[in-house]
Design an enzyme around this catalytic site. Structure first.
Site, PDB file in Angstrom:
ATOM      1  CE1 TYR A 125      -2.033   3.604   2.051  1.00 53.02           C
ATOM      2  CE2 TYR A 125      -3.492   2.749   0.357  1.00 53.02           C
ATOM      3  CZ  TYR A 125      -3.098   3.779   1.192  1.00 53.02           C
ATOM      4  OH  TYR A 125      -3.764   4.984   1.155  1.00 53.02           O
ATOM      5  NE  ARG A 184      -7.944   8.744   5.874  1.00 56.72           N
ATOM      6  CZ  ARG A 184      -8.442   9.990   5.861  1.00 56.72           C
ATOM      7  NH1 ARG A 184      -9.348  10.314   4.984  1.00 56.72           N
ATOM      8  NH2 ARG A 184      -8.029  10.894   6.736  1.00 56.72           N
ATOM      9  NE  ARG A 191       1.331  13.175  10.866  1.00 55.43           N
ATOM     10  CZ  ARG A 191       1.738  13.743   9.711  1.00 55.43           C
ATOM     11  NH1 ARG A 191       2.849  14.458   9.692  1.00 55.43           N
ATOM     12  NH2 ARG A 191       1.039  13.563   8.604  1.00 55.43           N
ATOM     13  CG  PHE A 242      12.719  18.296  -3.809  1.00 54.99           C
ATOM     14  CD1 PHE A 242      12.758  17.126  -4.559  1.00 54.99           C
ATOM     15  CD2 PHE A 242      11.487  18.875  -3.555  1.00 54.99           C
ATOM     16  CE1 PHE A 242      11.587  16.533  -5.015  1.00 54.99           C
ATOM     17  CE2 PHE A 242      10.314  18.288  -4.002  1.00 54.99           C
ATOM     18  CZ  PHE A 242      10.367  17.109  -4.737  1.00 54.99           C
TER      19      PHE A 242
HETATM   20  C1  D9A Z   1       6.790  14.104  -2.026  1.00 57.81           C
HETATM   21 CL1  D9A Z   1       6.467  15.260  -5.828  1.00 57.81          CL
HETATM   22  C2  D9A Z   1       5.434  13.956  -1.649  1.00 57.81           C
HETATM   23  N1  D9A Z   1       5.085  13.641  -0.306  1.00 57.81           N
HETATM   24  C3  D9A Z   1       5.651  14.268   0.767  1.00 57.81           C
HETATM   25  C4  D9A Z   1       6.677  15.349   0.458  1.00 57.81           C
HETATM   26  O1  D9A Z   1       7.919  14.814   0.039  1.00 57.81           O
HETATM   27  C5  D9A Z   1       7.859  13.827  -0.991  1.00 57.81           C
HETATM   28  C6  D9A Z   1       4.410  14.142  -2.594  1.00 57.81           C
HETATM   29  C7  D9A Z   1       4.746  14.530  -3.876  1.00 57.81           C
HETATM   30  C8  D9A Z   1       6.088  14.737  -4.234  1.00 57.81           C
HETATM   31  C9  D9A Z   1       7.123  14.526  -3.313  1.00 57.81           C
HETATM   32  C10 D9A Z   1       9.259  13.679  -1.603  1.00 57.81           C
HETATM   33  C11 D9A Z   1      10.123  14.770  -1.650  1.00 57.81           C
HETATM   34  C12 D9A Z   1      11.419  14.591  -2.201  1.00 57.81           C
HETATM   35  C13 D9A Z   1      11.849  13.336  -2.692  1.00 57.81           C
HETATM   36  C14 D9A Z   1      10.956  12.249  -2.640  1.00 57.81           C
HETATM   37  C15 D9A Z   1       9.640  12.425  -2.091  1.00 57.81           C
HETATM   38  O2  D9A Z   1      11.292  10.994  -3.121  1.00 57.81           O
HETATM   39  C16 D9A Z   1      12.563  10.826  -3.723  1.00 57.81           C
HETATM   40  O3  D9A Z   1       8.702  11.398  -2.072  1.00 57.81           O
HETATM   41  C17 D9A Z   1       9.004  10.114  -1.705  1.00 57.81           C
HETATM   42  O4  D9A Z   1       5.341  13.982   1.935  1.00 57.81           O
HETATM   43  C18 D9A Z   1       3.926  12.761  -0.066  1.00 57.81           C
HETATM   44  C19 D9A Z   1       4.279  11.240   0.001  1.00 57.81           C
HETATM   45  C20 D9A Z   1       4.947  10.927   1.322  1.00 57.81           C
HETATM   46  C21 D9A Z   1       2.949  10.483  -0.098  1.00 57.81           C
HETATM   47  C22 D9A Z   1       5.189  10.849  -1.134  1.00 57.81           C
HETATM   48  C23 D9A Z   1       6.930  16.220   1.695  1.00 57.81           C
HETATM   49  C24 D9A Z   1       5.663  16.989   2.047  1.00 57.81           C
HETATM   50  N2  D9A Z   1       5.600  17.354   3.324  1.00 57.81           N
HETATM   51  C25 D9A Z   1       4.434  18.097   3.794  1.00 57.81           C
HETATM   52  C26 D9A Z   1       4.069  17.536   5.143  1.00 57.81           C
HETATM   53  C27 D9A Z   1       3.078  16.485   5.030  1.00 57.81           C
HETATM   54  O5  D9A Z   1       3.020  15.718   6.009  1.00 57.81           O
HETATM   55  O6  D9A Z   1       2.350  16.487   4.033  1.00 57.81           O
HETATM   56  O7  D9A Z   1       4.789  17.218   1.261  1.00 57.81           O
HETATM   57  C28 D9A Z   1       4.811  19.490   4.135  1.00 57.81           C
HETATM   58  O8  D9A Z   1       5.991  19.688   4.411  1.00 57.81           O
HETATM   59  O9  D9A Z   1       3.867  20.253   4.226  1.00 57.81           O
END
Ligand code: D9A
Length: 416
Positions: free
Chosen positions: A172, A229, A219, A289
């Site tokens: 998942y 969910r 979390r 990033f």
């Molecule tokens: C990411 Cl293009 C995410 N997700 C994140 C953010 O980081 C990853 C969604 C779309 C993209 C990227 C991310 C960043 C850099 C490298 C990565 C990566 O891989 C090589 O993804 C693996 O959370 C969502 C998923 C975890 C589902 C992938 C970071 C982000 N943080 C949010 C906090 C939050 O909890 O949403 O979005 C923020 O800082 O507000």
């Protein structure tokens, strides 16, 4: 701002980071000559302010492609998350979203009123316009990942399908997060910023997603339960309770904490891959990033460990000061390795020796120390520097108070 400084009172390096962040000139990203682009980055800022800034710091070649990838995935996620949309309606959208992103003018208004990113889908035609303007190479990567993710989400949204085994849990998390890591790695290699090896190491790219997603799922136990969910695997919680929701019962608090340690231990299993992945990334803007969400995740995992509040409070977060300090400190592998060592030591120090996962969490923390000292010797000096900042905490609280007052005076005079 004041509440953030108060919360970080005994962490002078965080107070310093907060004051520096406040005083730092904000990089003004000017999109005024391109209304559509301006709207896109408006939506990006609406979805996640702190991370939006990191995406906008990416080199031009990748910035729009990753902004659109982020918004398209947020759109898909908003449909998957919306429990007011019935399955008959939801599943076809999840499975065809990779075709929808090619349909000029498409918008979506079926989200419930409380969906945080509902407006993004109401104005999705702007995202599609931006997507269709991307280089075909990026379109192909984004569409491929969106197809595999949509189908994976549809599978787990299907009635009767649950996250039962830890293999289901990994599958998942691969669909909703691991695939994002794979897609970004393909973009990094496709544009030449990173070596082709980055796209090849699908195992490491997958772990980048799984570490983030598993930390979020651990979390968000209470928030997800409230919205019906369920992502905690039965193979884990079934060892501690009859039903997943029984973990919130006060009489089960010891079992609940043991289950939490089990979830934390499971997530920590991806840290070795995360460090190996980050070591491959050479482009400074790509490195930040990639590194910032990972250091936020280990800081969050440390905050979650032995923290019974996850069963009583929703939406528990790390301190604002801590996030600003972490963003400041994540610009090379030695500093990031030092941060993982710092939090691994905190996780290990707060572990309860009577907890059945005391040893496996201890081993995971020991491995982090061993890997970092062996592969990133520069992290030792960085760790000493970080600890100097942290240690100053206790004796430095007076200094902190003084810094706070000084900061307040500076702020007041600056903005008076
Ligand atoms: C990411 Cl293009 C995410 N997700 C994140 C953010 O980081 C990853 C969604 C779309 C993209 C990227 C991310 C960043 C850099 C490298 C990565 C990566 O891989 C090589 O993804 C693996 O959370 C969502 C998923 C975890 C589902 C992938 C970071 C982000 N943080 C949010 C906090 C939050 O909890 O949403 O979005 C923020 O800082 O507000």
């Amino acid at each position: 701002m004041a509440s953030a400084i108060l919360a970080s009172l005994f962490h002078p390096s965080e107070v310093l980071a907060l004051v520096q962040y406040k005083l730092a000139p904000k990089t003004k990203y000017d999109y005024t000559n391109d209304k559509a682009r301006e709207r896109l980055y408006h939506h990006l800022n609406m979805t996640s302010r702190s991370f939006a800034a990191v995406i906008q710091d990416l080199d031009e070649e990748l910035k729009d492609a990753i902004c659109l990838f982020y918004l398209i995935l947020r759109g898909l996620d908003t449909i998957e998350d919306d429990m007011t949309i019935d399955l008959e309606t939801k599943i076809p959208y999840l499975k065809t979203f990779h075709e929808i992103i090619y349909q000029k003018g498409w918008t979506f208004t079926k989200n419930g009123p409380n969906e945080k990113d509902r407006q993004l889908l109401v104005e999705f035609d702007v995202v599609i316009e931006g997507f269709l303007a991307l280089k075909p190479a990026y379109q192909t990567i984004i569409a491929d990942i969106t197809k595999r993710m949509g189908n994976g989400m549809a599978h787990y949204a299907t009635a009767g399908i649950h996250v039962d085994t830890t293999a289901d849990y990994d599958e998942y998390c691969h669909y909703v997060a691991g695939l994002v890591g794979l897609g970004l790695s393909e973009m990094f290699s496709a544009c030449g910023f990173e070596s082709p090896m980055v796209a090849k190491r699908k195992d490491l790219s997958n772990s980048m997603g799984l570490f983030l997603q598993k930390t979020n799922i651990t979390r968000d136990y209470l928030e997800d339960l409230r919205d019906n969910r369920r992502f905690w695997p039965k193979e884990i919680w079934g060892l501690y309770a009859e039903k997943l929701e029984d973990l919130v019962k006060p009489e089960n608090s010891d079992k609940a904490k043991q289950c939490l340690s089990h979830m934390v231990s499971n997530a920590m299993g991806h840290i070795k891959d995360v460090l190996e992945y980050l070591e491959m990334i050479k482009n400074p803007s790509c490195f930040k990033f990639c590194a910032i969400p990972q250091v936020m995740a280990i800081a969050t995992l440390n905050m979650l460990h032995t923290n019974y509040k996850i069963f009583t409070h929703e939406n528990i977060k790390i301190r604002k000061g801590e996030t600003v300090w972490l963003m400041k400190e994540s610009d090379n592998i030695d500093k990031v390795a030092a941060i993982f060592r710092l939090y691994a030591r905190e996780v290990n120090n707060k572990s309860d020796p009577l907890d059945p996962h005391f040893v496996d969490i201890g081993v995971a923390c020991g491995e982090i120390e061993q890997i970092c000292v062996g592969k990133y010797p520069g992290s030792t000096a960085e760790l000493a520097r970080l600890q100097a900042g942290v240690m100053a905490g206790t004796s430095g609280s007076v200094i902190t108070a003084a810094a706070v007052v000084a900061g307040a005076v500076v702020l007041k005079s600056t903005f008076a």
